[in-house]
Design a protein around this motif. Structure first.
Motif, PDB file in Angstrom:
ATOM      1  N   VAL A   1      -8.230  -1.601   6.730  1.00  0.00           N
ATOM      2  CA  VAL A   1      -6.920  -1.137   6.276  1.00  0.00           C
ATOM      3  C   VAL A   1      -6.872  -1.157   4.749  1.00  0.00           C
ATOM      4  N   VAL A   2      -6.213  -0.144   4.195  1.00  0.00           N
ATOM      5  CA  VAL A   2      -5.908  -0.077   2.772  1.00  0.00           C
ATOM      6  C   VAL A   2      -4.391  -0.153   2.689  1.00  0.00           C
ATOM      7  N   ARG A   3      -3.889  -1.207   2.082  1.00  0.00           N
ATOM      8  CA  ARG A   3      -2.449  -1.465   2.052  1.00  0.00           C
ATOM      9  C   ARG A   3      -1.761  -0.724   0.909  1.00  0.00           C
ATOM     10  N   CYS A   4      -1.328   0.484   1.184  1.00  0.00           N
ATOM     11  CA  CYS A   4      -0.561   1.254   0.203  1.00  0.00           C
ATOM     12  C   CYS A   4       0.872   0.740   0.109  1.00  0.00           C
ATOM     13  N   THR A   5       1.365   0.123   1.164  1.00  0.00           N
ATOM     14  CA  THR A   5       2.734  -0.406   1.146  1.00  0.00           C
ATOM     15  C   THR A   5       2.883  -1.525   0.118  1.00  0.00           C
ATOM     16  N   GLU A   6       1.801  -2.190  -0.243  1.00  0.00           N
ATOM     17  CA  GLU A   6       1.866  -3.224  -1.277  1.00  0.00           C
ATOM     18  C   GLU A   6       2.116  -2.619  -2.648  1.00  0.00           C
ATOM     19  N   ARG A   7       1.889  -1.300  -2.763  1.00  0.00           N
ATOM     20  CA  ARG A   7       2.145  -0.580  -4.016  1.00  0.00           C
ATOM     21  C   ARG A   7       3.448   0.206  -3.941  1.00  0.00           C
ATOM     22  N   GLY A   8       4.249  -0.059  -2.928  1.00  0.00           N
ATOM     23  CA  GLY A   8       5.534   0.612  -2.806  1.00  0.00           C
ATOM     24  C   GLY A   8       5.511   1.911  -2.027  1.00  0.00           C
ATOM     25  N   GLU A   9       4.376   2.271  -1.475  1.00  0.00           N
ATOM     26  CA  GLU A   9       4.290   3.496  -0.682  1.00  0.00           C
ATOM     27  C   GLU A   9       4.835   3.245   0.721  1.00  0.00           C
ATOM     28  N   ARG A  10       5.073   4.313   1.461  1.00  0.00           N
ATOM     29  CA  ARG A  10       5.677   4.204   2.787  1.00  0.00           C
ATOM     30  C   ARG A  10       4.682   4.010   3.916  1.00  0.00           C
ATOM     31  N   ARG A  11       3.404   4.208   3.651  1.00  0.00           N
ATOM     32  CA  ARG A  11       2.390   4.128   4.714  1.00  0.00           C
ATOM     33  C   ARG A  11       1.134   3.431   4.209  1.00  0.00           C
ATOM     34  N   ASP A  12       0.312   2.990   5.148  1.00  0.00           N
ATOM     35  CA  ASP A  12      -0.991   2.415   4.851  1.00  0.00           C
ATOM     36  C   ASP A  12      -2.061   3.384   5.342  1.00  0.00           C
ATOM     37  N   ILE A  13      -3.290   3.153   4.939  1.00  0.00           N
ATOM     38  CA  ILE A  13      -4.413   3.982   5.368  1.00  0.00           C
ATOM     39  C   ILE A  13      -5.361   3.136   6.208  1.00  0.00           C
ATOM     40  N   PHE A  14      -5.801   3.706   7.323  1.00  0.00           N
ATOM     41  CA  PHE A  14      -6.783   3.033   8.179  1.00  0.00           C
ATOM     42  C   PHE A  14      -8.065   3.848   8.215  1.00  0.00           C
ATOM     43  N   LEU A  15      -9.176   3.170   7.977  1.00  0.00           N
ATOM     44  CA  LEU A  15     -10.507   3.765   8.006  1.00  0.00           C
ATOM     45  C   LEU A  15     -11.192   3.339   9.297  1.00  0.00           C
TER      46      LEU A  15
END
Length: 92
Positions: free
Chosen positions: A43-57
């Protein structure tokens, strides 16, 4: 290899089991990735940067691949690190 945006709050393990149809039996101490002999999910936690979604590889080694959990772990860690260098959260 695939990657996709996903709703926040999911762990790598939950995503692996419910969305990637993988059956990981090992996970990292921080929970950012899980893996088995043939599958790995990070997982790449984009929500920790204020984004609405995370990315899963998701990585798979099947259909003639040699099952190797150590290789899957090394691959998903290296791929995630390289993926992060491209600042993927900025593309949302």
């Amino acid at each position: 290899m695939t990657w996709e945006w996903w709703e926040p709050g999911w762990s790598a393990e939950r995503f692996a089991l419910r969305q990637a149809y993988a059956d990981p039996d090992r996970k990292s101490a921080d929970g950012n990735y899980v893996y088995s002999d043939e599958d790995a999910v990070a997982v790449v936690r984009c929500t920790e940067r204020g984004e609405r979604r995370d990315i899963f590889l998701t990585a798979r080694a099947r259909n003639g691949g040699i099952p190797d959990a150590d290789a899957m772990e090394k691959f998903i860690v290296a791929y995630r690190d390289e993926f992060l260098r491209s600042d993927p959260c900025a593309d949302q």
